[in-house]
Design an enzyme around this catalytic site. Structure first.
Site, mmCIF file in Angstrom:
data_model
loop_
_atom_site.group_PDB
_atom_site.id
_atom_site.type_symbol
_atom_site.label_atom_id
_atom_site.label_comp_id
_atom_site.label_asym_id
_atom_site.label_seq_id
_atom_site.Cartn_x
_atom_site.Cartn_y
_atom_site.Cartn_z
ATOM 1 N N LYS A 187 24.682 -65.968 -10.269
ATOM 2 C CA LYS A 187 26.087 -64.578 -10.485
ATOM 3 C C LYS A 187 24.848 -64.495 -12.254
ATOM 4 O O LYS A 187 23.979 -65.875 -12.356
ATOM 5 C CB LYS A 187 26.970 -65.217 -11.042
ATOM 6 C CG LYS A 187 27.985 -65.199 -9.529
ATOM 7 C CD LYS A 187 28.229 -63.480 -9.115
ATOM 8 C CE LYS A 187 29.198 -63.656 -7.358
ATOM 9 N NZ LYS A 187 27.967 -63.447 -6.797
ATOM 10 N N SER A 243 26.036 -58.610 -4.294
ATOM 11 C CA SER A 243 26.402 -58.383 -5.769
ATOM 12 C C SER A 243 25.751 -58.168 -7.239
ATOM 13 O O SER A 243 26.297 -58.674 -8.164
ATOM 14 C CB SER A 243 27.570 -59.881 -5.680
ATOM 15 O OG SER A 243 26.324 -61.500 -5.744
#
Lengths: 169, 180
Positions: free
Chosen positions: B105, B61
């Site tokens: 993230k 990701s």
């Protein structure tokens, strides 16, 4: 004369360093047990009446229950507020992930109820005093990761000293 | 005249005494080792909390910033605790869907910001715009095609941020601080 002064000074400095190290080790131990074992909190405000007083109660919260997932409905917990990350609030858990929770939207005005399914990984928290509490009815279910500790003991005021009862739904 | 007691009660006493002193030495040594271990864990905890902690991140990701197979990063949480996290920072966040999982993230928006994002970049070009509520942040992976982030579970409360990534230690060709 000078030599004895230096000797005295070095002895004083060594003793001061020893004491400083001892204090540092003690504070370290206190900090670690505060983070991983048990912490003291001062809870004030009207949202948990009559369980907790308005003017302030000193309560003990253990951190192991939250870490090992042993929190369930009926437990009083310390939660980091989702609206203000610097604030830690005390509320009771009403439902865990997957539970269906029914609550009255505005108990002062109407008797309208709403039912909500708590998403996975979240908990639904509510203050015992539903008329004066900002909780999951306002900001929704909070992620489990925001729980800081489970409250189990009150140490002040003295007439309230003792176990805080778990309320069965 | 010397008296010597041998056999009988005398020797039993000596046996019990020596066992007791053996136990006491063992107990003292165990207590010392435990104290050293406790001091070491204490120092480890203080370092992790106030200086930095290493962590291993893996997964698709955050490509191309982080590799698929795993990067070792240094994470500090003083910035988080002082509230000085800004959009563009890569952070470790406790997942709102699974509290045992910590994900890495990038922060794209703070509270009050309006964030525009593509709902499903693989299939359509449709965009959506959201205002981030008070006390929340918007996190998104750099690889929007393979990231499960705020586009799926919405803005996350600031209190779930565990630390800010500032340095990569492994692999060695990526050694160094992370650019914006």
């Amino acid at each position: 004369m000078g030599v004895s002064n230096v000797k005295q000074w070095s002895r004083i400095v060594k003793e001061a360093l020893d004491r400083a190290f001892f204090t540092a080790k003690f504070l370290c131990l206190l900090h670690v047990s505060n983070t991983y074992l048990c912490t003291v909190a001062l809870a004030h405000g009207p949202s948990m009446l009559p369980t907790l007083n308005l003017s302030g109660d000193l309560i003990l919260a253990d951190r192991l229950s939250v870490r090992f997932g042993k929190v369930g409905p009926g437990d009083i917990v310390l939660v980091r507020s989702p609206q203000n990350p610097r604030k830690i609030i005390t509320k009771r858990v009403v439902g865990m992930g997957g539970d269906r929770v029914t609550f009255s939207v505005d108990p002062k005005d109407s008797r309208r109820c709403e039912t909500v399914v708590v998403p996975e990984g979240h908990v639904w928290i509510a203050g015992d005093n539903i008329y004066a509490s900002t909780d999951s009815r306002n900001f929704g279910a909070v992620p489990y990761g925001l729980l800081q500790g489970k409250v189990f003991w009150r140490i002040w005021p003295p007439q309230g000293f003792g176990l805080l009862r778990h309320v069965n739904e | 005249m010397k008296c010597r007691r041998f056999g009988g009660k005398g020797e039993e006493d000596m046996g019990a005494l020596s066992k007791l002193s053996q136990w006491r030495t063992l107990a003292r040594e165990a207590a010392e080792r435990t104290a050293i271990l406790a001091k070491f864990l204490c120092i480890l905890h203080v370092t992790n909390t106030y200086i930095c902690t290493p962590t291993l991140v893996y997964g698709p990701s955050m490509l191309p910033t982080f590799n698929l197979t795993g990067d070792v990063l240094l994470v500090e949480n003083l910035t988080v605790r002082m509230g000085k996290v800004r959009p563009g920072d890569v952070v470790l966040v406790r997942s709102p869907e699974n509290p045992r999982k910590t994900v890495s993230k990038r922060i794209l928006g703070m509270e009050g910001d309006r964030v525009t994002f593509m709902i499903d970049p693989k299939n359509s070009n449709r965009c959506q715009s959201v205002v981030i509520p008070k006390g929340h942040v918007w996190i998104q992976g750099d690889n929007i095609y393979a990231s499960h982030d705020s586009r799926n579970f919405g803005p996350v409360p600031y209190g779930l941020i565990q630390g800010k990534v500032f340095f990569r230690v492994w692999p060695l060709n990526g050694f160094g601080s992370l650019r914006q």
